[in-house]
Design an enzyme around this catalytic site. Structure first.
Site, PDB file in Angstrom:
ATOM      1  N   HIS A 176      -3.848  -4.509   7.768  1.00 58.17           N
ATOM      2  CA  HIS A 176      -3.971  -3.324   8.612  1.00 58.17           C
ATOM      3  C   HIS A 176      -3.067  -3.445   9.827  1.00 58.17           C
ATOM      4  CE1 HIS A 176      -5.417   0.381  10.297  1.00 58.17           C
ATOM      5  NE2 HIS A 176      -5.980   0.602   9.141  1.00 58.17           N
ATOM      6  N   GLY A 177      -2.091  -2.530   9.862  1.00 63.08           N
ATOM      7  CA  GLY A 177      -1.217  -2.433  11.031  1.00 63.08           C
ATOM      8  C   GLY A 177      -0.093  -3.456  11.080  1.00 63.08           C
ATOM      9  N   ASN A 187       0.853  -1.190   0.000  1.00 66.68           N
ATOM     10  CA  ASN A 187       0.000   0.000   0.000  1.00 66.68           C
ATOM     11  C   ASN A 187       0.895   1.249   0.000  1.00 66.68           C
ATOM     12  OD1 ASN A 187      -1.485   2.253   1.018  1.00 66.68           O
ATOM     13  ND2 ASN A 187      -3.087   0.862   1.696  1.00 66.68           N
ATOM     14  N   ARG A 199      -6.927  12.850   1.145  1.00 67.60           N
ATOM     15  CA  ARG A 199      -5.838  13.278   2.038  1.00 67.60           C
ATOM     16  C   ARG A 199      -4.487  12.696   1.633  1.00 67.60           C
ATOM     17  NH1 ARG A 199      -7.467  10.021   7.480  1.00 67.60           N
ATOM     18  NH2 ARG A 199      -9.440  11.067   7.106  1.00 67.60           N
ATOM     19  N   HIS A 200      -4.480  11.575   0.933  1.00 71.31           N
ATOM     20  CA  HIS A 200      -3.184  11.083   0.423  1.00 71.31           C
ATOM     21  C   HIS A 200      -3.272  10.829  -1.083  1.00 71.31           C
ATOM     22  CE1 HIS A 200      -5.192   7.370   1.640  1.00 71.31           C
ATOM     23  NE2 HIS A 200      -4.888   7.511   2.914  1.00 71.31           N
ATOM     24  N   GLU A 252     -11.244  -9.201   3.006  1.00 73.48           N
ATOM     25  CA  GLU A 252      -9.972  -8.882   3.656  1.00 73.48           C
ATOM     26  C   GLU A 252     -10.271  -8.729   5.143  1.00 73.48           C
ATOM     27  OE1 GLU A 252      -7.281  -6.170   1.775  1.00 73.48           O
ATOM     28  OE2 GLU A 252      -6.478  -5.494   3.709  1.00 73.48           O
ATOM     29  N   THR A 296      -8.442   3.562   8.539  1.00 69.85           N
ATOM     30  CA  THR A 296      -9.675   2.772   8.505  1.00 69.85           C
ATOM     31  C   THR A 296      -9.834   2.039   9.831  1.00 69.85           C
ATOM     32  OG1 THR A 296      -9.134   2.446   6.190  1.00 69.85           O
ATOM     33  CG2 THR A 296     -10.976   1.179   7.068  1.00 69.85           C
ATOM     34  N   ARG A 302      -9.350   8.244  -0.763  1.00 76.88           N
ATOM     35  CA  ARG A 302     -10.332   8.625   0.257  1.00 76.88           C
ATOM     36  C   ARG A 302     -11.180   9.770  -0.244  1.00 76.88           C
ATOM     37  NH1 ARG A 302      -8.776   6.470   5.589  1.00 76.88           N
ATOM     38  NH2 ARG A 302     -10.544   7.649   6.349  1.00 76.88           N
ATOM     39  N   GLU A 355      -8.690   0.652  -3.141  1.00 70.34           N
ATOM     40  CA  GLU A 355      -9.525   0.713  -1.932  1.00 70.34           C
ATOM     41  C   GLU A 355     -10.398   1.948  -1.994  1.00 70.34           C
ATOM     42  OE1 GLU A 355      -7.238   0.802   1.604  1.00 70.34           O
ATOM     43  OE2 GLU A 355      -6.397  -1.164   1.282  1.00 70.34           O
ATOM     44  N   HIS A 412      -5.616   3.692  -1.658  1.00 73.63           N
ATOM     45  CA  HIS A 412      -6.933   4.062  -1.136  1.00 73.63           C
ATOM     46  C   HIS A 412      -7.231   5.513  -1.510  1.00 73.63           C
ATOM     47  CE1 HIS A 412      -9.595   4.329   2.789  1.00 73.63           C
ATOM     48  NE2 HIS A 412     -10.257   4.673   1.693  1.00 73.63           N
ATOM     49  N   GLY A 415       1.051  -1.370   4.370  1.00 77.04           N
ATOM     50  CA  GLY A 415       1.447  -0.055   3.900  1.00 77.04           C
ATOM     51  C   GLY A 415       2.259   0.753   4.883  1.00 77.04           C
ATOM     52  N   HIS A 416       1.591   1.268   5.911  1.00 80.13           N
ATOM     53  CA  HIS A 416       2.204   2.285   6.774  1.00 80.13           C
ATOM     54  C   HIS A 416       3.570   1.860   7.301  1.00 80.13           C
ATOM     55  CE1 HIS A 416       2.705   4.571  10.567  1.00 80.13           C
ATOM     56  NE2 HIS A 416       2.287   5.552   9.798  1.00 80.13           N
ATOM     57  N   ARG A 436       3.890  18.804   1.635  1.00 78.80           N
ATOM     58  CA  ARG A 436       4.498  20.004   1.051  1.00 78.80           C
ATOM     59  C   ARG A 436       3.756  20.489  -0.204  1.00 78.80           C
ATOM     60  NH1 ARG A 436       9.755  21.533   2.827  1.00 78.80           N
ATOM     61  NH2 ARG A 436       9.516  21.395   5.064  1.00 78.80           N
ATOM     62  N   ASP A 438      -0.122   4.487  -0.061  1.00 79.01           N
ATOM     63  CA  ASP A 438      -0.830   5.710   0.342  1.00 79.01           C
ATOM     64  C   ASP A 438       0.076   6.726   1.030  1.00 79.01           C
ATOM     65  OD1 ASP A 438      -3.149   4.499  -0.486  1.00 79.01           O
ATOM     66  OD2 ASP A 438      -3.951   4.159   1.530  1.00 79.01           O
ATOM     67  N   HIS A 439       0.944   6.214   1.915  1.00 76.29           N
ATOM     68  CA  HIS A 439       1.663   7.160   2.771  1.00 76.29           C
ATOM     69  C   HIS A 439       2.877   7.794   2.107  1.00 76.29           C
ATOM     70  CE1 HIS A 439      -1.319   6.713   5.719  1.00 76.29           C
ATOM     71  NE2 HIS A 439      -1.169   5.402   5.755  1.00 76.29           N
TER      72      HIS A 439
HETATM   73  N1  PXP Z   1      -5.978  -3.106   4.039  1.00 77.26           N
HETATM   74  C1  PXP Z   1      -6.936  -2.154   4.078  1.00 77.26           C
HETATM   75  C2  PXP Z   1      -8.302  -2.515   3.615  1.00 77.26           C
HETATM   76  C3  PXP Z   1      -6.645  -0.848   4.499  1.00 77.26           C
HETATM   77  O1  PXP Z   1      -7.617   0.091   4.522  1.00 77.26           O
HETATM   78  C4  PXP Z   1      -5.322  -0.535   4.856  1.00 77.26           C
HETATM   79  C5  PXP Z   1      -4.986   0.869   5.257  1.00 77.26           C
HETATM   80  O2  PXP Z   1      -5.188   1.732   4.206  1.00 77.26           O
HETATM   81  C6  PXP Z   1      -4.360  -1.548   4.791  1.00 77.26           C
HETATM   82  C7  PXP Z   1      -4.717  -2.830   4.404  1.00 77.26           C
HETATM   83  C8  PXP Z   1      -2.933  -1.286   5.131  1.00 77.26           C
HETATM   84  O3  PXP Z   1      -2.806  -0.941   6.468  1.00 77.26           O
HETATM   85  P1  PXP Z   1      -1.425  -0.387   7.001  1.00 77.26           P
HETATM   86  O4  PXP Z   1      -1.145   0.864   6.249  1.00 77.26           O
HETATM   87  O5  PXP Z   1      -1.680  -0.181   8.455  1.00 77.26           O
HETATM   88  O6  PXP Z   1      -0.398  -1.454   6.723  1.00 77.26           O
END
Ligand code: PXP
Length: 252
Positions: free
Chosen positions: A202-203, A15, A57-58, A159, A109, A53, A78, A51, A224-225, A26, A17-18
């Site tokens: 997630h996480g 992912n 935001r990203h 998921e 999320t 949104r 997403e 994702h 992702g994060h 910036r 996104d970040h």
């Molecule tokens: N899966 C889904 C459905 C999510 O919404 C996210 C966060 O955008 C992730 C996975 C990835 O989560 P993380 O960025 O915490 O790894």
């Protein structure tokens, strides 16, 4: 991503996104999430997740257009189950669409999608996406009612939300973490019994990924994060390679 029932390898969706979060801090064009996606592809990712949104935001609309053009890997798009997002998905026809709950005030999320209480609307919502060739996935808690509802509306993929497990793991709350792991495992088994492909995410980080990767029912992780944060220190390719190695080790 593709249903690879014969492929025992656990897939890794990265992912990005970040990378966009950092860019937007910036307001310019760098760092570019598309560049990150191409690097992730070269580093062995099996898919790219982004994702879009509601508040942008990203990831922004043009990121999705550029990703669709630039990457060869399947894009897992997403989005919230809104008419605006459905129109965007139908325009781009990404490989996969993962429906997530979205609240403006949340930082990320926070919970799973309410499928059981909204199944008629969601069934109508996913029909044109499936018709357009998108593989629809529902991001849900590992609850029996949600999984059964996902099966009823014909979702090919769920998921499972690993956020609570990861938080408990990080807090060292071992008993509660293990109970959450059992809940995820039971959910994964039920989903497979109902013919649904199981993804999770997630996480997740290097420390928490093992027990989830070890579940044979799980076919794909989306991370992702942590990976983007780790890449500040070791580079994106090294972060992905290490995650891949930990996933493979847990699987074997
Ligand atoms: N899966 C889904 C459905 C999510 O919404 C996210 C966060 O955008 C992730 C996975 C990835 O989560 P993380 O960025 O915490 O790894």
């Amino acid at each position: 991503m593709a249903d690879t029932a014969q492929d025992p390898r656990l897939r890794l969706g990265v992912n990005i996104d970040h990378v966009a979060t950092l860019r937007n801090a910036r307001g310019g064009a760098v760092p570019d999430p598309v560049r990150a996606a191409l690097l992730a592809e070269a580093a062995g990712a099996d898919g790219i997740t982004a994702h879009l949104r509601e508040d942008r935001r990203h990831i922004r609309d043009d990121d999705i257009s550029r990703l669709m053009e630039a990457i060869r890997l399947p894009l897992n798009f997403e989005m919230a189950a809104t008419a605006e997002m459905q129109r965007i998905a139908l325009r781009h026809r990404p490989h996969a669409v993962c429906l997530v709950p979205e609240r403006r005030e949340e930082r990320t999320t926070e919970g799973g999608l309410e499928v059981a209480g909204d199944s008629d609307r969601l069934a109508d919502f996913i029909a044109p996406l499936a018709e357009a060739g998108c593989r629809v996935s529902l991001f849900i808690a590992a609850d029996e009612a949600q999984i059964e509802a996902a099966a009823r509306i014909g979702a090919p993929v769920v998921e499972l939300h690993t956020g609570t497990y990861c938080e408990l793991h990080a807090a060292g709350r071992i008993e509660a973490r293990d109970a959450e792991l059992r809940r995820l495992y039971t959910g994964a088994v039920l989903a497979r019994q109902l013919g649904i492909e199981v993804h999770a995410g997630h996480g997740l980080d290097f420390e928490s990924v093992g027990p989830i990767a070890a579940m044979p029912e799980v076919r794909e992780l989306n991370i992702g994060h942590f990976l983007i944060g780790e890449s500040v220190f070791v580079g994106l390719d090294a972060a992905i390679a290490e995650m891949r190695a930990r996933m493979d080790a847990a699987r074997s």
